[in-house]
Design an enzyme around this catalytic site. Structure first.
Site, PDB file in Angstrom:
ATOM      1  N   CYS A 153      -0.823   2.620  -0.398  1.00 16.70           N
ATOM      2  CA  CYS A 153       0.016   2.258   0.753  1.00 16.70           C
ATOM      3  C   CYS A 153       0.217   3.467   1.659  1.00 16.70           C
ATOM      4  O   CYS A 153       0.073   3.377   2.879  1.00 16.70           O
ATOM      5  CB  CYS A 153       1.364   1.727   0.267  1.00 16.70           C
ATOM      6  SG  CYS A 153       2.443   1.131   1.589  1.00 16.70           S
ATOM      7  N   CYS A 154       0.533   4.612   1.050  1.00 18.86           N
ATOM      8  CA  CYS A 154       0.717   5.835   1.828  1.00 18.86           C
ATOM      9  C   CYS A 154      -0.587   6.254   2.513  1.00 18.86           C
ATOM     10  O   CYS A 154      -0.577   6.740   3.642  1.00 18.86           O
ATOM     11  CB  CYS A 154       1.207   6.971   0.932  1.00 18.86           C
ATOM     12  SG  CYS A 154       2.949   6.880   0.485  1.00 18.86           S
ATOM     13  N   CYS A 188      10.103   5.780   4.314  1.00 20.07           N
ATOM     14  CA  CYS A 188      10.037   4.336   4.504  1.00 20.07           C
ATOM     15  C   CYS A 188      11.169   3.667   3.722  1.00 20.07           C
ATOM     16  O   CYS A 188      11.511   4.080   2.614  1.00 20.07           O
ATOM     17  CB  CYS A 188       8.693   3.806   4.026  1.00 20.07           C
ATOM     18  SG  CYS A 188       7.285   4.396   4.987  1.00 20.07           S
ATOM     19  N   CYS A 237      10.857   2.607  -0.068  1.00 18.49           N
ATOM     20  CA  CYS A 237      10.600   3.686  -1.035  1.00 18.49           C
ATOM     21  C   CYS A 237      11.606   4.828  -0.932  1.00 18.49           C
ATOM     22  O   CYS A 237      11.340   5.946  -1.366  1.00 18.49           O
ATOM     23  CB  CYS A 237       9.177   4.220  -0.860  1.00 18.49           C
ATOM     24  SG  CYS A 237       7.902   2.962  -1.077  1.00 18.49           S
ATOM     25  N   CYS A 247       3.377  11.970  -0.105  1.00 12.54           N
ATOM     26  CA  CYS A 247       2.711  10.797   0.461  1.00 12.54           C
ATOM     27  C   CYS A 247       1.216  10.995   0.634  1.00 12.54           C
ATOM     28  O   CYS A 247       0.489  10.028   0.878  1.00 12.54           O
ATOM     29  CB  CYS A 247       3.339  10.428   1.801  1.00 12.54           C
ATOM     30  SG  CYS A 247       3.108  11.685   3.090  1.00 12.54           S
TER      31      CYS A 247
END
Length: 218
Positions: free
Chosen positions: A101-102, A183, A186, A209
């Site tokens: 995702c990062c 985010c 998280c 990240c």
């Protein structure tokens, strides 16, 4: 690094014909470097990686700071739609594969900039994590770019002394107990005994990240 040393380094890069940019998450502790840049050369592009998962307060704060400091803020975002950022069970990746995702939402959008620019001014501090403590003021980045870390030897105490001296604004979530704000899915409020970055990706054995690991040449 002092303000004068920072200013001299930027002037040297300009004299050498290097294209310079910076990025910012627009947390409270990000403001010292942004304020210095506004005093040195406010035409330097400030890239904000808009993941689509930020707290609404962060987006409002970004716009406030950009206006107050007279900054040239530019949003960048992933080219992969959120509907394609799901695992085999249909869950968004931040729930099952936060590293990927990062990568999609932070690292990948930054990669083209390292082809366009020569110097990435980056606000990492050595007291934030073991990874960052091992960094140097200048380091090579992909595509022949340079990472420049003017805040590397600053501490949280230094940061807040500067904020107080220059009466800089504070991220609105500071007052609610947040210390490191990324985010929304998280990020959590830290417990009193936690280090500032332990409130990010809590319970996922993750503290970076990828911007400061994948985008550094060893």
């Amino acid at each position: 690094m002092t303000f004068e040393e920072f200013k001299s380094k930027i002037e040297l890069y300009h004299h050498q014909g290097k294209k310079v940019f910076t990025s910012s998450s627009f947390q409270t502790h990000s403001l010292v470097m942004l304020h210095m840049i506004s005093r040195i050369d406010n035409s330097i592009p400030i890239y904000f990686i808009n993941t689509g998962y930020h707290f609404p307060e962060t987006l409002t704060f970004r716009d406030q700071v950009a206006k107050e400091f007279g900054l040239n803020v530019i949003d960048i975002k992933s080219t992969t739609p959120k509907m394609m950022q799901k695992d085999a069970n249909g869950r968004l990746l931040f729930t099952s594969d936060p590293d990927h995702c990062c990568y999609l939402n932070k690292v990948q959008p930054m990669e083209p900039l390292l082809m366009e620019y020569d110097v990435w001014i980056n606000g990492v501090r050595g007291d934030q994590s073991a990874v960052r403590k091992a960094m140097t003021v200048e380091q090579p980045a992909p595509n022949g770019a340079i990472r420049f870390h003017p805040m590397l030897d600053w501490t949280m105490r230094d940061i807040f002394a500067y904020i107080k001296e220059h009466n800089l604004p504070r991220h609105p979530l500071d007052a609610k107990g947040y210390s490191s704000i990324g985010c929304e899915p998280c990020t959590r409020k830290p417990d009193p005994e936690m280090h500032e970055r332990e409130s990010r990706w809590f319970g996922m054995k993750k503290v970076e990240c990828g911007l400061h690991t994948d985008l550094v040449k060893k």
